[in-house]
Design an enzyme around this catalytic site. Structure first.
Site, PDB file in Angstrom:
ATOM      1  N   GLY A  75     -34.946 -20.215  69.331  1.00  0.00           N
ATOM      2  CA  GLY A  75     -36.073 -20.706  68.539  1.00  0.00           C
ATOM      3  C   GLY A  75     -37.250 -19.778  68.732  1.00  0.00           C
ATOM      4  O   GLY A  75     -38.329 -20.194  69.156  1.00  0.00           O
ATOM      5  N   ASN A 131     -28.053 -21.275  64.061  1.00  0.00           N
ATOM      6  CA  ASN A 131     -28.320 -22.552  64.727  1.00  0.00           C
ATOM      7  C   ASN A 131     -27.764 -22.451  66.140  1.00  0.00           C
ATOM      8  O   ASN A 131     -26.554 -22.582  66.355  1.00  0.00           O
ATOM      9  CB  ASN A 131     -27.661 -23.692  63.957  1.00  0.00           C
ATOM     10  CG  ASN A 131     -28.042 -25.065  64.499  1.00  0.00           C
ATOM     11  OD1 ASN A 131     -28.400 -25.198  65.666  1.00  0.00           O
ATOM     12  ND2 ASN A 131     -27.968 -26.077  63.652  1.00  0.00           N
ATOM     13  N   SER A 132     -28.637 -22.208  67.094  1.00  0.00           N
ATOM     14  CA  SER A 132     -28.195 -21.968  68.463  1.00  0.00           C
ATOM     15  C   SER A 132     -27.611 -23.223  69.114  1.00  0.00           C
ATOM     16  O   SER A 132     -26.862 -23.124  70.087  1.00  0.00           O
ATOM     17  CB  SER A 132     -29.357 -21.437  69.310  1.00  0.00           C
ATOM     18  OG  SER A 132     -30.435 -22.351  69.287  1.00  0.00           O
ATOM     19  N   LEU A 151     -39.130 -21.803  74.439  1.00  0.00           N
ATOM     20  CA  LEU A 151     -40.590 -21.916  74.501  1.00  0.00           C
ATOM     21  C   LEU A 151     -41.117 -22.830  73.403  1.00  0.00           C
ATOM     22  O   LEU A 151     -40.873 -22.595  72.216  1.00  0.00           O
ATOM     23  CB  LEU A 151     -41.234 -20.528  74.375  1.00  0.00           C
ATOM     24  CG  LEU A 151     -41.354 -19.713  75.675  1.00  0.00           C
ATOM     25  CD1 LEU A 151     -40.019 -19.557  76.376  1.00  0.00           C
ATOM     26  CD2 LEU A 151     -41.969 -18.349  75.386  1.00  0.00           C
ATOM     27  N   ASP A 154     -39.145 -28.120  69.619  1.00  0.00           N
ATOM     28  CA  ASP A 154     -39.456 -29.368  68.934  1.00  0.00           C
ATOM     29  C   ASP A 154     -39.263 -30.532  69.905  1.00  0.00           C
ATOM     30  O   ASP A 154     -38.182 -30.690  70.474  1.00  0.00           O
ATOM     31  CB  ASP A 154     -38.530 -29.522  67.724  1.00  0.00           C
ATOM     32  CG  ASP A 154     -38.937 -30.661  66.804  1.00  0.00           C
ATOM     33  OD1 ASP A 154     -39.616 -31.600  67.265  1.00  0.00           O
ATOM     34  OD2 ASP A 154     -38.566 -30.615  65.613  1.00  0.00           O
ATOM     35  N   THR A 229     -46.595 -16.151  72.869  1.00  0.00           N
ATOM     36  CA  THR A 229     -46.226 -16.801  71.617  1.00  0.00           C
ATOM     37  C   THR A 229     -47.442 -17.378  70.900  1.00  0.00           C
ATOM     38  O   THR A 229     -48.476 -17.666  71.510  1.00  0.00           O
ATOM     39  CB  THR A 229     -45.232 -17.949  71.861  1.00  0.00           C
ATOM     40  OG1 THR A 229     -45.892 -19.007  72.570  1.00  0.00           O
ATOM     41  CG2 THR A 229     -44.042 -17.464  72.668  1.00  0.00           C
ATOM     42  N   GLU A 230     -47.284 -17.565  69.608  1.00  0.00           N
ATOM     43  CA  GLU A 230     -48.342 -18.170  68.806  1.00  0.00           C
ATOM     44  C   GLU A 230     -48.664 -19.580  69.302  1.00  0.00           C
ATOM     45  O   GLU A 230     -49.829 -19.978  69.387  1.00  0.00           O
ATOM     46  CB  GLU A 230     -47.905 -18.220  67.337  1.00  0.00           C
ATOM     47  CG  GLU A 230     -48.954 -18.756  66.394  1.00  0.00           C
ATOM     48  CD  GLU A 230     -48.450 -18.795  64.955  1.00  0.00           C
ATOM     49  OE1 GLU A 230     -47.492 -19.541  64.681  1.00  0.00           O
ATOM     50  OE2 GLU A 230     -49.013 -18.076  64.109  1.00  0.00           O
TER      51      GLU A 230
END
Length: 267
Positions: A75, A131-132, A151, A154, A229-230
């Site tokens: 992700g 799709n991991s 990280l 969801d 990350t954002e």
């Protein structure tokens, strides 16, 4: 002569050459249990390294097969962690795995732009739409990975949706399979309940053990979890709190005894 000039790419910044996120925005998360249509390798040996790392692999034979992906960012979002890791570990192959098609396309364009503007760099990083939660064993062999990253996943707040969480007891079985003995899982979230959940899943799994405080302090990757990350940057701007769970894959001898801790990340 104007008619022969190439049309400027409006999705990329004129100054940096990098793709602009506003053209690749998507929903914050996707349903990992829904059916999506994208190519998936039948087995890890069918994964095309020449497509993802063309400067390092000139043929589909992958040379002698000794060079394989070691880091997987599950992700990966807009790829901030991958980009930081690429220069920190320039000799390590790494890949981001992202379900959202627009976000995957952004990361692809970002990597290509960075390779163009920084010759010789970022050739060790790539991204794949997949799709991991369904296909991890299709991409990685037993004991192939040394680091996996989860990280700001969801949180799937509703109890009925907890089965969609990317860290769960049954998925940890798969992660333990593809992680080398001594390999590390890094997780972080700004949702306390999810942080407790992920830590509990890892703590109660027989194949993982928590890193000590000294080990966390010495690991340069840990410092990137909040900043690369954002999502992490957004939490920092809002003075939010984060919750980490970082665990090592326990290594065993052939006789079933736990190995001494001999794994050392190549800092």
């Amino acid at each position: 002569m104007l008619e022969h000039e190439s049309t400027p790419n409006t999705t990329h910044s004129k100054t940096t050459g990098l793709p602009r996120k506003r053209f690749y925005r998507a929903r914050a998360h996707s349903n990992p249990l829904s059916d999506s249509h994208f190519p998936v390798p039948i087995s890890p040996s069918q994964f095309d390294y020449t497509l993802h790392y063309p400067q390092l692999f000139q043929s589909s034979d992958q040379s002698d097969g000794s060079k394989k992906i070691e880091f997987a960012d599950i992700g990966c979002g807009f790829g901030g962690l991958l980009i930081s890791l690429s220069t920190l570990f320039p000799n390590t192959l790494m890949i981001g795995m992202e379900l959202r098609d627009k976000v995957t396309e952004y990361v692809k364009e970002r990597i290509l732009a960075l390779r163009t503007s920084n010759p010789g760099q970022y050739n060790n990083v790539s991204v794949v739409r997949t799709n991991s939660m369904k296909y991890i064993p299709n991409y990685f062999e037993k004991g192939q990975l040394t680091k996996m990253f989860f990280l700001f996943p969801d949180p799937h707040f509703k109890e009925k949706n907890h089965r969609r969480r990317v860290i769960s007891p049954h998925l940890l079985d798969e992660y333990a399979y593809v992680l080398r003995g001594g390999g590390i899982i890094y997780t972080i979230t700004d949702v306390e309940e999810l942080g407790v959940w992920m830590n509990s899943c890892l703590e109660n799994h027989p194949l993982f053990e928590a890193l000590s405080e000294d080990e966390l302090e010495a690991d340069p990757v840990v410092k990137l979890l909040n900043t690369a990350t954002e999502e992490g940057q957004k939490v920092a701007r809002n003075d939010g709190q984060t919750f980490r769970a970082i665990y090592r894959r326990i290594a065993f001898e052939s006789n079933g005894k736990v190995k001494a801790r001999t794994f050392c990340a190549r800092f």
